[in-house]
Design an enzyme around this catalytic site. Structure first.
Site, PDB file in Angstrom:
ATOM      1  N   SER A  26     -36.148  -5.178   8.112  1.00  0.00           N
ATOM      2  CA  SER A  26     -36.723  -6.484   7.223  1.00  0.00           C
ATOM      3  C   SER A  26     -37.781  -6.152   5.908  1.00  0.00           C
ATOM      4  O   SER A  26     -36.976  -6.593   5.592  1.00  0.00           O
ATOM      5  CB  SER A  26     -37.208  -8.023   7.848  1.00  0.00           C
ATOM      6  OG  SER A  26     -36.874  -8.012   9.380  1.00  0.00           O
ATOM      7  N   ARG A  30     -36.117  -5.485   2.590  1.00  0.00           N
ATOM      8  CA  ARG A  30     -36.563  -6.750   1.313  1.00  0.00           C
ATOM      9  C   ARG A  30     -37.176  -5.363  -0.613  1.00  0.00           C
ATOM     10  O   ARG A  30     -37.249  -5.386  -1.319  1.00  0.00           O
ATOM     11  CB  ARG A  30     -37.227  -7.333   1.825  1.00  0.00           C
ATOM     12  CG  ARG A  30     -36.321  -8.842   2.013  1.00  0.00           C
ATOM     13  CD  ARG A  30     -37.650  -9.620   3.698  1.00  0.00           C
ATOM     14  NE  ARG A  30     -36.939 -10.487   3.596  1.00  0.00           N
ATOM     15  CZ  ARG A  30     -35.806 -10.868   4.655  1.00  0.00           C
ATOM     16  NH1 ARG A  30     -35.614  -9.475   5.106  1.00  0.00           N
ATOM     17  NH2 ARG A  30     -35.438 -11.794   5.010  1.00  0.00           N
ATOM     18  N   GLY A  98     -25.999  -7.864   9.103  1.00  0.00           N
ATOM     19  CA  GLY A  98     -25.985  -8.827   7.922  1.00  0.00           C
ATOM     20  C   GLY A  98     -27.170  -9.454   7.567  1.00  0.00           C
ATOM     21  O   GLY A  98     -26.574 -10.407   6.249  1.00  0.00           O
ATOM     22  N   GLN A 173     -32.638 -15.706   7.210  1.00  0.00           N
ATOM     23  CA  GLN A 173     -31.087 -14.860   6.066  1.00  0.00           C
ATOM     24  C   GLN A 173     -31.435 -15.257   4.929  1.00  0.00           C
ATOM     25  O   GLN A 173     -30.814 -15.180   3.498  1.00  0.00           O
ATOM     26  CB  GLN A 173     -30.106 -14.008   6.650  1.00  0.00           C
ATOM     27  CG  GLN A 173     -30.846 -13.011   7.852  1.00  0.00           C
ATOM     28  CD  GLN A 173     -29.974 -12.109   8.153  1.00  0.00           C
ATOM     29  OE1 GLN A 173     -28.343 -12.796   8.285  1.00  0.00           O
ATOM     30  NE2 GLN A 173     -30.242 -11.376   9.340  1.00  0.00           N
ATOM     31  N   ASP A 324     -34.341 -11.447  17.522  1.00  0.00           N
ATOM     32  CA  ASP A 324     -33.916 -10.694  17.705  1.00  0.00           C
ATOM     33  C   ASP A 324     -34.578  -9.222  19.135  1.00  0.00           C
ATOM     34  O   ASP A 324     -33.784  -8.174  19.256  1.00  0.00           O
ATOM     35  CB  ASP A 324     -33.994  -9.753  16.393  1.00  0.00           C
ATOM     36  CG  ASP A 324     -33.013  -9.660  15.283  1.00  0.00           C
ATOM     37  OD1 ASP A 324     -32.130 -10.321  15.607  1.00  0.00           O
ATOM     38  OD2 ASP A 324     -33.786  -9.310  13.744  1.00  0.00           O
ATOM     39  N   ARG A 398     -29.042  -3.616  20.240  1.00  0.00           N
ATOM     40  CA  ARG A 398     -30.186  -4.645  20.475  1.00  0.00           C
ATOM     41  C   ARG A 398     -29.541  -4.172  22.627  1.00  0.00           C
ATOM     42  O   ARG A 398     -30.812  -3.966  23.092  1.00  0.00           O
ATOM     43  CB  ARG A 398     -30.498  -5.213  20.450  1.00  0.00           C
ATOM     44  CG  ARG A 398     -31.095  -4.959  18.644  1.00  0.00           C
ATOM     45  CD  ARG A 398     -31.992  -6.339  17.828  1.00  0.00           C
ATOM     46  NE  ARG A 398     -31.780  -5.858  17.002  1.00  0.00           N
ATOM     47  CZ  ARG A 398     -33.178  -5.073  16.592  1.00  0.00           C
ATOM     48  NH1 ARG A 398     -33.952  -5.001  16.755  1.00  0.00           N
ATOM     49  NH2 ARG A 398     -33.000  -5.208  14.719  1.00  0.00           N
TER      50      ARG A 398
END
Length: 445
Positions: A26, A30, A98, A173, A324, A398
């Site tokens: 994540s 970013r 995604g 998101q 997740d 995962r």
């Protein structure tokens, strides 16, 4: 590389040692996005060199941003400012990510050029109306495939307006997408989330000198506000280790006998620690050591020892904070004494695959009583030894890694199909798994 990589897992010994898992996905995404639209040079260390975050990096290179690396997790981004991106000469391929597609849609909604976002077969089935709808409310013009699915064709727009938007579901998101579009909008943009979600975007925007206000409305709801028309100033970023990747080894150590494992420099942002909270509720022996704050993000070494886990009803408030990690939490539940009940997690059905159904099928295949429900699962645990089986991962990284951990306490070999996508988030997974005591090989078939 062959399209089908199988993982073959032999029942293994115990889990011991000290490891550092790769950088947080994540935060890696970013860092590239905000570093690119900041003014000045941003140095990133600990960047995750997985396919997902590399797709984001390549997308910004295609829009004219000079980015050096990655080289052993080091990336240098020469920011072009909010208005400095250039029209790419081809569609931007987000691969399996995604996160990349939804956050990029927010940034691209306010550009003065047309752009198309595409993805792989899995991403092309995922719902995008959840971002295109609020973006349309702001004045963006975005075409999708049937059913609001990718590809996304984003038309030029230079007159976005800020909106007050209440999220219909707890989604970092969607929140991040609307906030990033808000950078390009006139006036204030406000997002109200119905339950806490990861706040890396808000923290990093503040770190880049762009003011974002977060206000708790009650125990569950948070209001996040920013005004358009500011600027981001380059800032160096040290990406902590990804708690979602660390989770596989937390569960491995909890269910193995005589285990004692330390996972170093893990990001323990309170919007991400649901997995630790849930494991502790189940009775896991987890402690945090060497706690510190690095670049606005809390980090710690996480120590896990063998534990006698018990089944629980997972509090719904923790669901968005561990969304997740549920595939591997289901594996923990299989080893726990008694019943574990998950509800309020319908979001799992629209991840890389339907993670509720696919994990239920996988657990049943190895001998677990797992019953999928509309919004979760009921698992009757107490499994001492998983049965040998061939598991279908449905190309979901995962699922592949979670069922690898299930193989630790199996009677004989477990085979997991379609594991190539593990490289999207955790390219060194097998190497680290074998380092700490698992016995996994990857085979091209």
């Amino acid at each position: 590389m062959s399209n089908n990589i199988q993982f073959k897992v032999q029942p293994g010994g115990t889990i011991k040692g000290r490891i550092r898992v790769p950088g947080d996905k994540s935060i890696s995404h970013r860092s590239i996005m905000l570093g690119s639209i900041a003014e000045g040079v941003t140095q990133v260390t600990g960047f995750l060199e997985g396919d997902d975050s590399l797709a984001t990096l390549k997308a910004f290179q295609a829009m004219g941003v000079e980015i050096e690396g990655p080289n052993q997790g080091n990336v240098t981004i020469h920011g072009v400012g909010l208005k400095g991106l250039k029209k790419p000469d081809h569609p931007l391929d987000m691969g399996n990510s995604g996160t990349a597609m939804r956050l990029m849609a927010g940034i691209l909604a306010g550009q003065d050029f047309e752009c198309e976002l595409i993805g792989d077969a899995s991403l092309s089935k995922r719902p995008m109306k959840r971002v295109t709808s609020p973006l349309a409310d702001m004045g963006a013009r975005i075409d999708t495939a049937e059913g609001g699915k990718p590809p996304l064709k984003i038309h030029p727009s230079s007159d976005l307006k800020g909106i007050d938007y209440t999220l219909p579901m707890a989604s970092a998101q969607v929140k991040s997408c609307v906030l990033l579009a808000g950078l390009y909008a006139e006036g204030e943009t406000t997002v109200i989330e119905p339950a806490p979600t990861r706040d890396h975007t808000e923290r990093m925007l503040n770190g880049f000198g762009y003011p974002v206000q977060s206000e708790k409305l009650d125990e569950m709801q948070t209001k996040v506000t920013l005004a358009g028309g500011g600027k981001l100033t380059a800032k160096n970023i040290d990406v902590p280790s990804d708690i979602s990747s660390a989770a596989f080894f937390m569960v491995a150590a909890a269910v193995a006998e005589e285990a004692d494992l330390v996972i170093e420099h893990v990001g323990i942002n309170p919007t991400r620690t649901g997995v630790i909270d849930i494991l502790k509720l189940m009775g896991a022996d987890i402690t945090l050591e060497n706690e510190a704050t690095v670049g606005g993000e809390p980090v710690a070494d996480v120590r896990i020892k063998s534990s006698k886990l018990k089944g629980i009803k997972i509090p719904e408030a923790l669901v968005p904070l561990a969304i997740d990690e549920f595939p591997v939490l289901f594996v923990a539940a299989a080893s726990a004494e008694g019943q574990t009940i998950l509800s309020g997690a319908e979001e799992l059905r629209v991840k890389e695959c339907d993670r509720i159904q696919v994990m239920a099928d996988a657990l049943v295949a190895v001998g677990i009583d797992a019953q999928p429900t509309e919004d979760g699962m009921i698992i009757n645990g107490g499994l001492q030894k998983a049965q040998s089986a061939e598991i279908q991962s449905h190309h979901d990284h995962r699922i592949s890694m979670a069922m690898t951990i299930a193989g630790l306490n199996a009677v004989s070999e477990i085979t997991i199909d379609d594991c190539a996508n593990v490289r999207t988030s955790f390219p060194t997974f097998i190497e680290l798994a074998n380092t700490v005591g698992l016995n996994v090989t990857a085979v091209e078939v």
